[in-house]
Design a protein around this motif. Structure first.
Motif, PDB file in Angstrom:
ATOM      1  N   ARG A  29      65.675  34.507 112.719  1.00 44.63           N
ATOM      2  CA  ARG A  29      66.274  35.099 113.915  1.00 44.63           C
ATOM      3  C   ARG A  29      66.755  36.501 113.566  1.00 44.63           C
ATOM      4  O   ARG A  29      66.975  36.829 112.399  1.00 44.63           O
ATOM      5  CB  ARG A  29      67.439  34.250 114.415  1.00 44.63           C
ATOM      6  N   LEU A  30      66.918  37.290 114.607  1.00 41.91           N
ATOM      7  CA  LEU A  30      67.286  38.696 114.432  1.00 41.91           C
ATOM      8  C   LEU A  30      68.311  39.056 115.491  1.00 41.91           C
ATOM      9  O   LEU A  30      68.169  38.667 116.655  1.00 41.91           O
ATOM     10  CB  LEU A  30      66.029  39.567 114.576  1.00 41.91           C
ATOM     11  N   THR A  43      69.539  39.584 109.988  1.00 40.73           N
ATOM     12  CA  THR A  43      68.441  38.627 110.140  1.00 40.73           C
ATOM     13  C   THR A  43      68.402  37.691 108.938  1.00 40.73           C
ATOM     14  O   THR A  43      68.762  38.079 107.829  1.00 40.73           O
ATOM     15  CB  THR A  43      67.080  39.338 110.284  1.00 40.73           C
ATOM     16  N   SER A  73      73.765  35.985 112.295  1.00 36.67           N
ATOM     17  CA  SER A  73      72.344  35.978 111.923  1.00 36.67           C
ATOM     18  C   SER A  73      72.109  36.391 110.475  1.00 36.67           C
ATOM     19  O   SER A  73      70.957  36.433 110.023  1.00 36.67           O
ATOM     20  CB  SER A  73      71.548  36.914 112.847  1.00 36.67           C
ATOM     21  N   TYR A  90      62.876  45.963 110.989  1.00 35.97           N
ATOM     22  CA  TYR A  90      62.968  44.960 112.049  1.00 35.97           C
ATOM     23  C   TYR A  90      62.280  45.402 113.338  1.00 35.97           C
ATOM     24  O   TYR A  90      61.913  44.579 114.178  1.00 35.97           O
ATOM     25  CB  TYR A  90      64.443  44.642 112.336  1.00 35.97           C
ATOM     26  N   TYR A 128      68.655  39.867 120.941  1.00 36.01           N
ATOM     27  CA  TYR A 128      68.470  38.797 119.967  1.00 36.01           C
ATOM     28  C   TYR A 128      67.028  38.291 120.022  1.00 36.01           C
ATOM     29  O   TYR A 128      66.483  38.133 121.112  1.00 36.01           O
ATOM     30  CB  TYR A 128      69.428  37.642 120.254  1.00 36.01           C
ATOM     31  N   TYR A 177      70.586  28.146 116.753  1.00 32.85           N
ATOM     32  CA  TYR A 177      70.279  29.574 116.866  1.00 32.85           C
ATOM     33  C   TYR A 177      70.508  30.062 118.300  1.00 32.85           C
ATOM     34  O   TYR A 177      71.050  31.137 118.527  1.00 32.85           O
ATOM     35  CB  TYR A 177      68.826  29.844 116.465  1.00 32.85           C
ATOM     36  N   THR A 225      76.550  40.268 115.832  1.00 31.77           N
ATOM     37  CA  THR A 225      75.356  40.061 115.010  1.00 31.77           C
ATOM     38  C   THR A 225      75.586  39.265 113.724  1.00 31.77           C
ATOM     39  O   THR A 225      74.630  38.785 113.121  1.00 31.77           O
ATOM     40  CB  THR A 225      74.751  41.425 114.600  1.00 31.77           C
TER      41      THR A 225
END
Length: 367
Positions: free
Chosen positions: A176-177, A172, A145, A245, A360, A324, A142
């Motif tokens: 994007r997350l 994030t 991001s 989120y 994602y 991304y 992660t």
């Protein structure tokens, strides 16, 4: 204060703590490493007031116990350039540390150990053990991001969350997350969320190896601490509230594409060469049997790639920042990836087809 040790016994802990040394600080002492001699044990400590790194090694003590701070960069450069198996002898004298090995002698200026800042003592109210390989997987899945120097300072880090038998990492940047979770039935943790700053996360990645050895993690109200047999790492937390989120996770996706990850990554990498340097946009045109990827730039250059797919839905065109998507494809370990989306204006959910560990979300862009 006088002690001796082998170069290799010093170099490893020196490299471990050097990541926390502040090279741009206006406080000269933050460019130094604290050497704490107690019996036949040497503790090295470095800090930039946000991070603190501690590591340990064994020495042959030939004098009194004591503490001293030594310039980190100069000492590290000296150690790296010495021959292997050199025996180093350190001897302090007033404000100078004398280092000798063979026929080589060095004198470095020191600063008083009393001036060295210490991260205050604190108690972790959540603690658990986790495998190094699991923590590394959680963070590497992660970390790309995270925002970088965003005015929303709480995005310049990673949310680490515990709840019952789950540990989650969430990052994030607003476009994007990334969410990854690890389920461990031996854990029973309270619900807790902390934000670890970007520098701390990158340092943890540097420190960890993908091995099945346990490390201890402590979460406090203002700090996170990771304790290993070779080091102790402490980072201050970001004082802020991470966005909810769960509210932005798309739930109405009715179009699903499952495709080969490596093939898609290769065609996107090639198309990105001719995408606009600033926005890095590519167009993805989905039709029943093929996916057409196009990119162009202000110089009127264009790339077009086509791969065969099985997409039994209406044709759809979506624009994305290609970097991304590539970041996600590089993080997913499964051979196949699954894209889920609703229309050209909604975010896409990307995950490995076999493993539901990481998810994602990438927002589309207008091109």
């Amino acid at each position: 204060m006088k002690f001796s040790l082998n170069r290799e016994l010093l170099l490893k802990p020196l490299l471990l703590v050097s990541g926390a040394v502040d090279r741009k600080s206006t406080l000269p002492i933050l460019s130094n490493i604290l050497f704490d001699v107690s019996g036949h044990s040497l503790t090295l400590i470095a800090t930039d007031l946000e991070l603190e790194m501690v590591s340990y090694t064994q020495i042959e003590n030939q004098g009194d116990d004591g503490k001293i701070t030594i310039p980190a960069r100069k000492l590290l450069d000296i150690c790296k350039s010495l021959p292997e198996d050199s025996l180093l002898t350190f001897e302090s004298e007033n404000d100078v540390i004398k280092i000798s090995t063979g026929r080589s002698k060095y004198r470095l200026s020191t600063l008083p150990a009393d001036d060295f800042p210490n991260i205050e003592e604190w108690k972790g109210d959540v603690e658990f053990k986790i495998l190094k390989s699991e923590l590394l997987r959680l963070i590497e899945s992660t970390h790309f991001s995270m925002a970088n120097q965003d005015v929303r300072y709480y995005l310049n880090g990673m949310s680490i969350e515990s709840e019952n038998n789950e540990i989650r990492s969430v990052a994030t940047d607003g476009h994007r997350l990334a969410i990854c979770k690890i389920v461990n039935d031996s854990l029973d943790l309270p619900a807790r969320q902390v934000i670890v700053p970007r520098k701390g996360i990158l340092e943890i990645i540097r420190l960890l190896e993908p091995v099945d050895q346990y490390i201890q993690i402590y979460l406090g109200s203002n700090h996170i601490r990771i304790i290993d047999t070779e080091f102790s790492f402490t980072s201050k937390l970001v004082d802020g509230r991470f966005p909810d989120y769960r509210r932005v996770l798309p739930r109405n996706g009715d179009k699903v594409l499952i495709t080969d990850k490596d093939q898609l990554r290769q065609v996107l990498s090639r198309a990105s060469i001719l995408s606009n340097e600033k926005v890095k946009g590519v167009r993805l045109n989905f039709s029943t049997s093929e996916l057409k990827i196009t990119a162009n730039n202000p110089e009127q250059e264009q790339a077009e790639e086509v791969i065969e797919i099985d997409f039994p839905f209406d044709e759809i065109e979506i624009g994305f920042n290609v970097n991304y998507i590539l970041d996600v494809l590089n993080a997913i370990k499964d051979p196949q990836v699954k894209f889920t989306f609703a229309d050209a204006n909604s975010s896409v959910v990307i995950e490995g087809n076999d493993n539901g560990e990481a998810i994602y979300v990438v927002m589309p862009m207008r091109l």
